[in-house]
Write an enzyme that holds these catalytic residues in place. Structure first.
Site, PDB file in Angstrom:
ATOM      1  CE  LYS A   1      -8.049  50.733  -7.720  1.00  0.00           C
ATOM      2  NZ  LYS A   1      -8.991  50.275  -6.841  1.00  0.00           N
TER       3      LYS A   1
ATOM      4  CE  LYS B   1      -3.792  45.933  -7.134  1.00  0.00           C
ATOM      5  NZ  LYS B   1      -4.338  45.614  -6.078  1.00  0.00           N
TER       6      LYS B   1
ATOM      7  CE  LYS C   1     -11.952  43.160  -5.626  1.00  0.00           C
ATOM      8  NZ  LYS C   1     -12.339  43.937  -4.416  1.00  0.00           N
TER       9      LYS C   1
HETATM   10  N1  AQP Z   1      -2.987  41.242  -6.423  1.00  0.00           N
HETATM   11  C1  AQP Z   1      -3.074  41.070  -5.016  1.00  0.00           C
HETATM   12  N2  AQP Z   1      -2.135  40.710  -4.114  1.00  0.00           N
HETATM   13  C2  AQP Z   1      -2.120  40.488  -2.831  1.00  0.00           C
HETATM   14  N3  AQP Z   1      -3.268  41.239  -2.082  1.00  0.00           N
HETATM   15  C3  AQP Z   1      -4.114  42.021  -3.034  1.00  0.00           C
HETATM   16  N4  AQP Z   1      -5.045  42.700  -2.546  1.00  0.00           N
HETATM   17  C4  AQP Z   1      -5.839  43.318  -3.802  1.00  0.00           C
HETATM   18  N5  AQP Z   1      -5.028  42.607  -4.860  1.00  0.00           N
HETATM   19  C5  AQP Z   1      -3.918  42.193  -4.373  1.00  0.00           C
HETATM   20  C6  AQP Z   1      -5.646  42.948  -1.297  1.00  0.00           C
HETATM   21  O1  AQP Z   1      -6.911  42.397  -1.267  1.00  0.00           O
HETATM   22  C7  AQP Z   1      -7.876  43.189  -0.079  1.00  0.00           C
HETATM   23  C8  AQP Z   1      -8.754  43.713  -0.934  1.00  0.00           C
HETATM   24  O2  AQP Z   1      -8.604  44.500  -1.849  1.00  0.00           O
HETATM   25  P1  AQP Z   1      -9.855  45.508  -2.286  1.00  0.00           P
HETATM   26  O3  AQP Z   1     -10.939  44.812  -2.792  1.00  0.00           O
HETATM   27  O4  AQP Z   1     -10.082  46.558  -1.170  1.00  0.00           O
HETATM   28  O5  AQP Z   1      -9.136  46.273  -3.459  1.00  0.00           O
HETATM   29  P2  AQP Z   1      -8.236  46.342  -4.590  1.00  0.00           P
HETATM   30  O6  AQP Z   1      -6.808  46.267  -4.031  1.00  0.00           O
HETATM   31  O7  AQP Z   1      -8.775  47.629  -5.212  1.00  0.00           O
HETATM   32  O8  AQP Z   1      -8.546  44.998  -5.431  1.00  0.00           O
HETATM   33  P3  AQP Z   1      -8.045  45.096  -6.964  1.00  0.00           P
HETATM   34  O9  AQP Z   1      -8.204  43.592  -7.305  1.00  0.00           O
HETATM   35  O10 AQP Z   1      -6.765  45.598  -6.990  1.00  0.00           O
HETATM   36  O11 AQP Z   1      -9.035  46.024  -7.511  1.00  0.00           O
HETATM   37  P4  AQP Z   1      -8.734  46.954  -8.815  1.00  0.00           P
HETATM   38  O12 AQP Z   1      -8.812  46.202 -10.179  1.00  0.00           O
HETATM   39  O13 AQP Z   1     -10.058  47.780  -8.518  1.00  0.00           O
HETATM   40  O14 AQP Z   1      -7.462  47.570  -8.542  1.00  0.00           O
HETATM   41  C9  AQP Z   1      -6.625  44.461   0.215  1.00  0.00           C
HETATM   42  O15 AQP Z   1      -6.182  43.958   1.440  1.00  0.00           O
HETATM   43  C10 AQP Z   1      -5.759  44.413  -0.884  1.00  0.00           C
HETATM   44  O16 AQP Z   1      -4.233  44.820  -0.423  1.00  0.00           O
END
Ligand code: AQP
Length: 344
Positions: free
Chosen positions: A113, A205, A208
């Site tokens: 990040k 992956k 968001k």
């Molecule tokens: N691609 C994914 N597959 C399975 N599980 C996922 N999680 C996130 N992406 C995937 C799970 O969702 C829960 C909440 O995630 P979060 O909101 O805490 O944040 P994150 O992992 O930062 O979400 P993103 O989409 O990956 O955001 P960015 O784009 O900022 O990196 C967690 O249990 C996570 O494991």
């Protein structure tokens, strides 16, 4: 033996997607039948990168609506937003003093990040895993359903719990709090879609923050958007394999089969028994139907809840009031253990 308690959180950073749903929220819903559960909209985590204030407010309500629309019962369990319970930040500070720099330096999510502009990343982004440990341990939660990407952070939470228990073992005994104050929380990483990949690139992956909206299915997408995204999803020219083994070198196929399996509650081999040998076009049509059937009602309920922010806010306030009771008790013990003076 500590009583089993489930805790998990989702960041209100917009574009809640199928990965969040299948990797985390689906399991949150299931665990309600067997455990007491605390589900948190982790807004303090969200601000580790810049958030527009009005959008943050909207996103907190959106994640709450997604929880409720997916089947989480905020009356039987606890649903709240993190910033309403100050004990999370309070315990995180104690953990900042327990965790070691070397431990945090190994965290791959920070490296990803912060990227090349590391010097410009917030201190919060670096210390994020300590706050996550506090989120879990302020309830002395024992089980944490998460997607694969959170495994390393969970291991750090266990290290922090263990070091706290060791560093303060004498004081924990003196205060009559048993041998080990904090449980070592266990990650629950289950199901065929613990790591949902981008629909545009099977090596990344689903996320968001991906610039392309075609990389993910948002929980708020309508049937047309879901259909378009699935039909445009990257695939390879081969027909689908009949065995699981045949997915190993084909990340995009593996991803779509995993999504189908998770949405239908079946295993990947079972899905391949039905679709193996067929072309992607037919499989994609079935996937569109399934995704619309499963996600459509959630999106519709989220839309309804978006028009009733007073109700959503009430849920969060009620949940926070109940969470604060548990968190306050833990923090009182922590203060005694560390040696702080407090009012009774
Ligand atoms: N691609 C994914 N597959 C399975 N599980 C996922 N999680 C996130 N992406 C995937 C799970 O969702 C829960 C909440 O995630 P979060 O909101 O805490 O944040 P994150 O992992 O930062 O979400 P993103 O989409 O990956 O955001 P960015 O784009 O900022 O990196 C967690 O249990 C996570 O494991």
């Amino acid at each position: 033996m500590a009583k089993e308690l489930v805790f998990s959180g989702v960041q209100p950073t917009g574009n809640l997607h199928l990965g969040n749903y299948l990797g985390a929220i689906v399991n949150f819903v299931k665990l309600q039948d067997t455990h007491n559960c605390i589900y948190c909209v982790v807004d303090l985590h969200a601000i580790t990168v810049w958030q527009d204030p009005a959008e943050l407010t909207r996103n907190i309500r959106e994640v709450t609506a997604a929880f409720i629309a997916s089947g989480i019962d905020p009356k039987k369990h606890i649903v709240f937003n993190q910033s309403q319970v100050a004990e999370h930040a309070e315990l995180a500070w104690v953990f900042n003093c327990v965790a070691r720099l070397g431990w945090l330096n190994r965290m791959t999510q920070f490296k990803e990040k912060a990227g090349k502009d590391r010097e410009n990343a917030s201190v919060g982004l670096y210390a994020y895993p300590n706050l996550m440990a506090a989120d879990i341990l302020v309830y002395r939660a024992t089980h944490v359903p998460v997607g694969e990407d959170q495994k390393q952070h969970l291991e750090l939470s266990r290290d922090i719990a263990q070091k706290f228990n060791n560093d303060f073992s004498e004081s924990i005994k003196v205060h009559g709090l048993g041998d080990k104050f904090f449980p070592l929380p266990e990650p629950l990483i289950t199901g065929p879609a613990t790591r949902v990949m981008s629909l545009r690139d099977g090596s990344k992956k689903m996320s968001k923050s991906d610039a392309s909206d075609y990389s993910r299915i948002n929980l708020s997408d309508d049937a047309d958007a879901i259909a378009q995204k699935v039909r445009k999803a990257k695939t390879d020219p081969e027909p689908l394999p009949s065995e699981d083994e045949g997915l190993k070198t084909r990340p995009e196929a593996d991803n779509l089969v995993g999504i189908y399996a998770a949405l239908s509650g079946r295993s990947k081999p079972d899905v391949l028994r039905e679709f193996g040998g067929g072309q992607f076009s037919g499989f994609k049509n079935s996937l569109v139907d399934l995704a619309v059937e499963k996600l459509g009602p959630i999106g519709a309920e989220m839309k309804k809840l978006s028009q009733d922010s007073a109700y959503v806010d009430e849920v969060l306030i009620d949940g926070a009031n109940r969470a604060r009771v548990i968190a306050g008790e833990t923090m009182n013990h922590v203060k005694d253990i560390v040696g702080f003076i407090r009012g009774r």
